[in-house]
Design an enzyme around this catalytic site. Structure first.
Site, PDB file in Angstrom:
ATOM      1  N   LYS A  26       0.809  -1.223   0.000  1.00 29.25           N
ATOM      2  CA  LYS A  26       0.000   0.000   0.000  1.00 29.25           C
ATOM      3  C   LYS A  26       0.844   1.275   0.000  1.00 29.25           C
ATOM      4  O   LYS A  26       0.307   2.358  -0.233  1.00 29.25           O
ATOM      5  CB  LYS A  26      -0.956   0.013   1.205  1.00 29.25           C
ATOM      6  CG  LYS A  26      -2.207  -0.839   1.005  1.00 29.25           C
ATOM      7  CD  LYS A  26      -3.170  -0.688   2.175  1.00 29.25           C
ATOM      8  CE  LYS A  26      -4.416  -1.550   2.010  1.00 29.25           C
ATOM      9  NZ  LYS A  26      -5.226  -1.551   3.264  1.00 29.25           N
ATOM     10  N   HIS A  48      -1.871  -3.233  -4.891  1.00 30.48           N
ATOM     11  CA  HIS A  48      -1.021  -3.317  -3.696  1.00 30.48           C
ATOM     12  C   HIS A  48      -0.552  -4.747  -3.421  1.00 30.48           C
ATOM     13  O   HIS A  48       0.493  -4.954  -2.808  1.00 30.48           O
ATOM     14  CB  HIS A  48      -1.712  -2.713  -2.461  1.00 30.48           C
ATOM     15  CG  HIS A  48      -2.714  -3.600  -1.776  1.00 30.48           C
ATOM     16  ND1 HIS A  48      -4.038  -3.671  -2.145  1.00 30.48           N
ATOM     17  CD2 HIS A  48      -2.587  -4.464  -0.738  1.00 30.48           C
ATOM     18  CE1 HIS A  48      -4.678  -4.522  -1.351  1.00 30.48           C
ATOM     19  NE2 HIS A  48      -3.826  -5.037  -0.493  1.00 30.48           N
TER      20      HIS A  48
HETATM   21  P1  C2E Z   1      -8.790  -3.035   4.309  1.00 32.82           P
HETATM   22  O1  C2E Z   1      -9.538  -1.842   4.790  1.00 32.82           O
HETATM   23  O2  C2E Z   1      -7.686  -3.531   5.187  1.00 32.82           O
HETATM   24  O3  C2E Z   1      -9.807  -4.199   4.080  1.00 32.82           O
HETATM   25  C1  C2E Z   1      -9.358  -5.531   3.905  1.00 32.82           C
HETATM   26  C2  C2E Z   1     -10.459  -6.418   3.389  1.00 32.82           C
HETATM   27  O4  C2E Z   1     -11.490  -6.528   4.368  1.00 32.82           O
HETATM   28  C3  C2E Z   1     -11.148  -5.894   2.137  1.00 32.82           C
HETATM   29  O5  C2E Z   1     -10.413  -6.266   0.994  1.00 32.82           O
HETATM   30  C4  C2E Z   1     -12.481  -6.632   2.197  1.00 32.82           C
HETATM   31  O6  C2E Z   1     -12.350  -7.952   1.758  1.00 32.82           O
HETATM   32  C5  C2E Z   1     -12.750  -6.679   3.701  1.00 32.82           C
HETATM   33  N1  C2E Z   1     -13.655  -5.583   4.086  1.00 32.82           N
HETATM   34  C6  C2E Z   1     -13.363  -4.383   4.601  1.00 32.82           C
HETATM   35  N2  C2E Z   1     -14.459  -3.663   4.838  1.00 32.82           N
HETATM   36  C7  C2E Z   1     -15.507  -4.420   4.454  1.00 32.82           C
HETATM   37  C8  C2E Z   1     -16.940  -4.229   4.450  1.00 32.82           C
HETATM   38  O7  C2E Z   1     -17.473  -3.190   4.871  1.00 32.82           O
HETATM   39  N3  C2E Z   1     -17.700  -5.264   3.978  1.00 32.82           N
HETATM   40  C9  C2E Z   1     -17.145  -6.430   3.518  1.00 32.82           C
HETATM   41  N4  C2E Z   1     -17.933  -7.406   3.046  1.00 32.82           N
HETATM   42  N5  C2E Z   1     -15.802  -6.623   3.502  1.00 32.82           N
HETATM   43  C10 C2E Z   1     -15.010  -5.637   3.971  1.00 32.82           C
HETATM   44  P2  C2E Z   1     -10.648  -5.451  -0.362  1.00 32.82           P
HETATM   45  O8  C2E Z   1     -12.107  -5.254  -0.602  1.00 32.82           O
HETATM   46  O9  C2E Z   1      -9.887  -6.138  -1.432  1.00 32.82           O
HETATM   47  O10 C2E Z   1     -10.006  -4.044  -0.082  1.00 32.82           O
HETATM   48  C11 C2E Z   1      -8.608  -3.851  -0.008  1.00 32.82           C
HETATM   49  C12 C2E Z   1      -8.288  -2.505   0.503  1.00 32.82           C
HETATM   50  O11 C2E Z   1      -8.842  -1.529  -0.381  1.00 32.82           O
HETATM   51  C13 C2E Z   1      -8.915  -2.180   1.870  1.00 32.82           C
HETATM   52  O12 C2E Z   1      -8.137  -2.725   2.897  1.00 32.82           O
HETATM   53  C14 C2E Z   1      -8.932  -0.670   1.817  1.00 32.82           C
HETATM   54  O13 C2E Z   1      -7.650  -0.131   2.087  1.00 32.82           O
HETATM   55  C15 C2E Z   1      -9.267  -0.384   0.361  1.00 32.82           C
HETATM   56  N6  C2E Z   1     -10.717  -0.194   0.180  1.00 32.82           N
HETATM   57  C16 C2E Z   1     -11.632  -1.154  -0.061  1.00 32.82           C
HETATM   58  N7  C2E Z   1     -12.866  -0.601  -0.193  1.00 32.82           N
HETATM   59  C17 C2E Z   1     -12.708   0.721  -0.025  1.00 32.82           C
HETATM   60  C18 C2E Z   1     -13.611   1.853  -0.047  1.00 32.82           C
HETATM   61  O14 C2E Z   1     -14.820   1.735  -0.225  1.00 32.82           O
HETATM   62  N8  C2E Z   1     -13.056   3.106   0.163  1.00 32.82           N
HETATM   63  C19 C2E Z   1     -11.727   3.265   0.418  1.00 32.82           C
HETATM   64  N9  C2E Z   1     -11.273   4.502   0.638  1.00 32.82           N
HETATM   65  N10 C2E Z   1     -10.851   2.234   0.445  1.00 32.82           N
HETATM   66  C20 C2E Z   1     -11.344   0.980   0.217  1.00 32.82           C
HETATM   67 FE    FE Z   2      -4.568  -5.929   1.394  1.00 38.02          FE
HETATM   68 FE    FE Z   3      -5.083  -5.064   6.402  1.00 40.55          FE
END
Ligand code: C2E
Ligand code: FE
Ligand code: FE
Ligand code: SIN
Ligand code: SIN
Ligand code: SIN
Length: 322
Positions: free
Chosen positions: A175, A200
């Site tokens: 990241k 990332h």
């Molecule tokens: P992260 O915040 O560390 O989230 C890691 C993983 O946790 C996400 O991988 C997803 O599989 C799960 N996760 C997190 N929040 C939720 C949620 O509210 N509902 C569900 N069902 N799963 C959730 P993912 O989706 O591949 O995202 C990777 C990274 O991308 C995230 O790491 C975050 O840094 C970013 N990201 C994802 N969605 C958003 C978003 O809507 N807005 C922003 N600003 N960043 C996002």
């Molecule tokens: Fe990740």
């Molecule tokens: Fe994480």
């Protein structure tokens, strides 16, 4: 390292030094200990003492290992015959003992340097990442809980479980390459931003490859555990994940473990784009994702440890900073 004969080496076995008074005494004196007649070992209260008696060992020589004034470990020489540890024998054994100690110290210092390099990388990474240190403390412990629960079924050794604990906080090092406008965005990501965010995983893998070769760690086989965690922690068991769309067992176990720990902690934490969920709601979500995105065994392994999860959450609370 062990030469336990017919008996299996002790696995996933720990005793605090405080509960092993005879070893503590050796450490306090800093001197080896000879026991030439081991009848006493049969009566030991600890498994590690009892099994020496069970193996039929009759005599034992224990050498503490120190490096730069720091205690490293104990080396045990056991014998089936009594009274074998004469002065001559001990002088010979000392030579071998010091050679073995050097080998161990050499391997440990490589791991130490690697640990320091990784910790530095990780602190630099998290200067910008909204994920806090306490997220890393928790998710590495969730990862270890899952690995421990799966240990018997998957035949995992202690070193592997320790690597999971050590390497899981580095899952998101990639990241660093993501611009703040995306990383810290308070709302949902556009498709284009999402595509950038998803890089990332591959970037993380490339960074670990780089660190490993710059520091000469390529020879450490278990660095693959870290490489796999960085690259594959967003793969999904149904093939819908990224970066490679791998399925089920094509996804290395360490990545399947970390994926569950990462999602659970992301759900139960506040993020710039979401509020924190309570545990029950997060468990329900894990169950929904089980078998599609997340590995079902890994999900079960976490959910069956609710009490330990709560202890971890009490110990590593979110701060006002996140
Ligand atoms: P992260 O915040 O560390 O989230 C890691 C993983 O946790 C996400 O991988 C997803 O599989 C799960 N996760 C997190 N929040 C939720 C949620 O509210 N509902 C569900 N069902 N799963 C959730 P993912 O989706 O591949 O995202 C990777 C990274 O991308 C995230 O790491 C975050 O840094 C970013 N990201 C994802 N969605 C958003 C978003 O809507 N807005 C922003 N600003 N960043 C996002
Ligand atoms: Fe990740
Ligand atoms: Fe994480
Ligand atoms: C870090 O990895 O960013 C530092 C270690 C921690 O705070 O858990
Ligand atoms: C294990 O056998 O414990 C997992 C594989 C590894 O050690 O890397
Ligand atoms: C996935 O989204 O591919 C699985 C869960 C995760 O690691 O985010």
């Amino acid at each position: 390292m062990d030469s336990s004969g017919d008996d299996k080496p002790l696995l996933r076995y720990q005793v605090p030094l405080d509960d092993a008074p005879s070893l503590k005494a050796i450490l306090a004196k800093g001197l080896p200990r000879v026991v030439n007649n081991l009848v006493t070992f049969d009566k030991g209260t600890h498994e590690h003492t009892r099994r020496i008696g069970r193996q039929g060992y009759a005599a034992s020589y224990t050498m503490p290992i120190f490096h730069a004034g720091e205690f490293v470990g104990f080396l045990f020489f056991n014998s089936y015959e009594t009274d074998v540890f004469s002065e001559d024998t001990l002088n010979n054994l000392d030579v071998y003992g010091h050679l073995i100690a050097l080998m161990i110290i050499n391997e440990l210092s490589t791991l130490k340097v690697m640990g320091a390099a990784l910790k530095t990388t990780s602190s630099i990474t998290h200067l910008r990442d909204p994920e806090t240190g306490s997220h890393l403390d928790r998710m590495s412990r969730y990862s270890r809980l899952i690995a421990e629960s799966l240990a018997v079924k998957y035949d995992l050794d202690d070193a592997y479980i320790e690597y999971i604990f050590m390497f899981s906080p580095l899952h998101d090092i990639g990241k660093v390459s993501i611009p703040d406008s995306i990383l810290l965005k308070p709302g949902p990501l556009s498709d284009e931003e999402r595509a950038i965010m998803n890089t990332h995983a591959r970037t993380g893998r490339e960074m670990v490859d780089d660190i490993a070769s710059n520091f000469g760690f390529d020879s450490i086989d278990d660095i693959d555990v870290l490489k796999n965690i960085a690259e594959y922690h967003h793969e999904a068991v149904n093939g819908s994940g990224y970066p490679s769309g791998k399925h089920h067992n094509e996804i290395p176990l360490e990545a399947r473990i970390v994926a569950v720990a990462d999602v659970f902690d992301a759900l139960t934490s506040r993020r710039p784009y979401k509020d924190a969920w309570n545990n029950e709601k997060a468990f329900d979500m894990l169950k929904q994702l089980s078998g599609t995105k997340l590995d079902a065994d890994c999900v079960d392994a976490l959910i069956e440890n609710k009490q330990k999860i709560e202890l971890i959450q009490q110990q590593f609370k979110e701060t006002i900073y996140g």
